[in-house]
Scaffold this active site. Structure first.
Site, PDB file in Angstrom:
ATOM      1  N   LYS A  85     -11.229   0.933  -3.695  1.00 47.97           N
ATOM      2  CA  LYS A  85     -10.086   1.381  -4.494  1.00 47.97           C
ATOM      3  C   LYS A  85     -10.448   1.250  -5.979  1.00 47.97           C
ATOM      4  CE  LYS A  85      -7.300   0.394  -0.503  1.00 47.97           C
ATOM      5  NZ  LYS A  85      -7.365   1.716   0.118  1.00 47.97           N
ATOM      6  N   SER A 119       0.814  -1.215   0.000  1.00 48.12           N
ATOM      7  CA  SER A 119       0.000   0.000   0.000  1.00 48.12           C
ATOM      8  C   SER A 119       0.850   1.268   0.000  1.00 48.12           C
ATOM      9  CB  SER A 119      -0.922   0.009   1.212  1.00 48.12           C
ATOM     10  OG  SER A 119      -0.145   0.032   2.390  1.00 48.12           O
ATOM     11  N   HIS A 159      -5.067  -3.491  -3.031  1.00 51.79           N
ATOM     12  CA  HIS A 159      -4.526  -2.683  -4.135  1.00 51.79           C
ATOM     13  C   HIS A 159      -4.311  -3.461  -5.422  1.00 51.79           C
ATOM     14  CE1 HIS A 159      -3.864   0.777  -1.505  1.00 51.79           C
ATOM     15  NE2 HIS A 159      -3.655  -0.137  -0.584  1.00 51.79           N
TER      16      HIS A 159
HETATM   17  C1  LIG Z   1      -3.753  -3.280   2.286  1.00 46.76           C
HETATM   18  C2  LIG Z   1      -5.074  -2.660   2.669  1.00 46.76           C
HETATM   19  N1  LIG Z   1      -6.064  -3.436   3.135  1.00 46.76           N
HETATM   20  C3  LIG Z   1      -7.247  -2.925   3.493  1.00 46.76           C
HETATM   21  C4  LIG Z   1      -7.514  -1.578   3.387  1.00 46.76           C
HETATM   22  C5  LIG Z   1      -8.855  -1.086   3.839  1.00 46.76           C
HETATM   23  O1  LIG Z   1      -9.602  -0.540   2.831  1.00 46.76           O
HETATM   24  P1  LIG Z   1     -11.143  -0.170   3.059  1.00 46.76           P
HETATM   25  O2  LIG Z   1     -11.216   0.569   4.338  1.00 46.76           O
HETATM   26  O3  LIG Z   1     -11.510   0.663   1.880  1.00 46.76           O
HETATM   27  O4  LIG Z   1     -11.894  -1.453   3.086  1.00 46.76           O
HETATM   28  C6  LIG Z   1      -6.524  -0.717   2.921  1.00 46.76           C
HETATM   29  C7  LIG Z   1      -6.777   0.719   2.817  1.00 46.76           C
HETATM   30  O5  LIG Z   1      -6.005   1.527   2.433  1.00 46.76           O
HETATM   31  C8  LIG Z   1      -5.274  -1.273   2.542  1.00 46.76           C
HETATM   32  O6  LIG Z   1      -4.279  -0.497   2.080  1.00 46.76           O
END
Ligand SMILES: Cc1ncc(COP(=O)(O)O)c(C=O)c1O
Length: 218
Positions: free
Chosen positions: A61, A1, A29
Site C-alpha cells: 500500500k 480498509s 492501511h
Molecule cells: C487490513 C488488511 N490487511 C492485509 C491486507 C493484505 O495486503 P497484502 O496482500 O498486500 O499483503 C489487506 C489488503 O487489502 C488489508 O486491507
C-alpha cells in the site's frame, strides 16, 4: 480498509493489559498516512511495544512495493523465523524489492509534505463532497467511502465516473454489510489538488443523474 475508520487502540490495549493478553495489529492501511513519521496507528496514538506486541504491516500500500512484515520482540520474531511454516516455505523477497522498500521507508519517514498534502486532499474532499450532499463516513484517513446503499446504484455511479476518466471502485456486500454498498474513494499523496477538483466536479454532475436520485429528491 473499507470504512477508513480508526480503532480505539488505546482502549483495546488497556483492556488487553487488564486481561494479561497480547494485542496484534494489522496496520495495512495505517503505515504511511498515520503517525508523525508514517509509523501507523501505533505511532499515531503514541503507543509502543509494551502495548502492541505483534505489529503486522503490508508493503503493497503506502510502501508501493509488495510483501509484508511482522514487528515485535526478538523472541517473537525468532520464534516465527524458526516455526512459522508459511514463512519457512515461502521464497524470500527478491533483493531489488527489499531495496525499493527500504527507499520507501526512507521517504515515508522524511518527506512529511506527502502526509501534509494528503491531509489537505482529505479535508478538501470531505468539504466538497458534503457540499454536494453526499453521505460520507466518519473517516479522517485516505479511504473516504461515499455511502450509496444499493449495489446497482453504486456500480452505476462508479461506471459514470469511469467514463469521465476517474477510477473509483464500487464496494458491495459481502465485502461490506448488506445495504451499505459504497464508492471507495482512495486518496493518495500522488494525487494533485486539480485531480481532486476533477473528481468533485464529476460527482456533482453524476450524483443527480443516478437512478432514483431525482425521485428521492422530489
Ligand atoms: C487490513 C488488511 N490487511 C492485509 C491486507 C493484505 O495486503 P497484502 O496482500 O498486500 O499483503 C489487506 C489488503 O487489502 C488489508 O486491507
Amino acid at each position: 480498509s473499507m470504512d477508513g475508520d480508526l480503532a480505539d487502540l488505546p482502549s483495546l490495549c488497556a483492556e488487553a493489559r487488564r486481561a494479561k493478553a497480547w494485542v496484534m495489529v494489522d496496520d495495512a492501511h495505517g503505515f504511511g498516512p498515520l503517525g508523525a513519521t508514517g509509523g501507523g496507528i501505533v505511532e499515531h496514538f503514541g503507543l509502543g511495544m509494551d502495548d502492541v506486541q505483534v505489529l503486522v504491516g503490508t508493503l503493497g500500500k503506502a510502501f508501493g512495493t509488495a510483501g509484508a512484515f511482522v514487528a515485535g520482540s526478538e523472541e517473537l520474531i525468532e520464534t516465527l523465523v524458526q516455526f512459522a511454516r508459511p514463512y519457512i516455505y515461502t521464497t524470500s523477497q527478491p533483493p531489488a524489492l527489499a531495496c525499493a522498500t527500504l527507499k520507501s521507508l526512507e521517504l515515508l519517514r522524511s518527506e512529511h509534505w506527502r502526509r501534509e498534502h494528503l491531509n489537505a486532499l482529505i479535508k478538501r474532499f470531505r468539504q466538497g463532497a458534503q457540499a454536494i450532499g453526499l453521505e460520507l463516513m466518519d473517516s479522517a484517513t485516505p479511504i473516504q467511502p461515499i455511502l450509496i446503499g444499493d449495489s446497482g446504484r453504486a456500480l452505476q455511479l462508479s461506471q459514470m465516473l469511469r467514463e469521465r476518466g476517474l477510477l473509483v471502485t464500487a464496494i458491495r456486500p459481502p465485502t461490506v454489510p448488506s445495504g451499505s454498498a459504497r464508492l471507495r474513494v482512495t486518496l493518495s499523496a500522488a494525487h494533485s489538488l486539480a485531480q481532486l477538483e476533477l473528481l468533485l466536479e464529476a460527482l456533482a454532475e453524476c450524483w443527480p443523474l443516478l437512478a432514483g436520485e431525482a425521485a428521492a429528491r422530489a
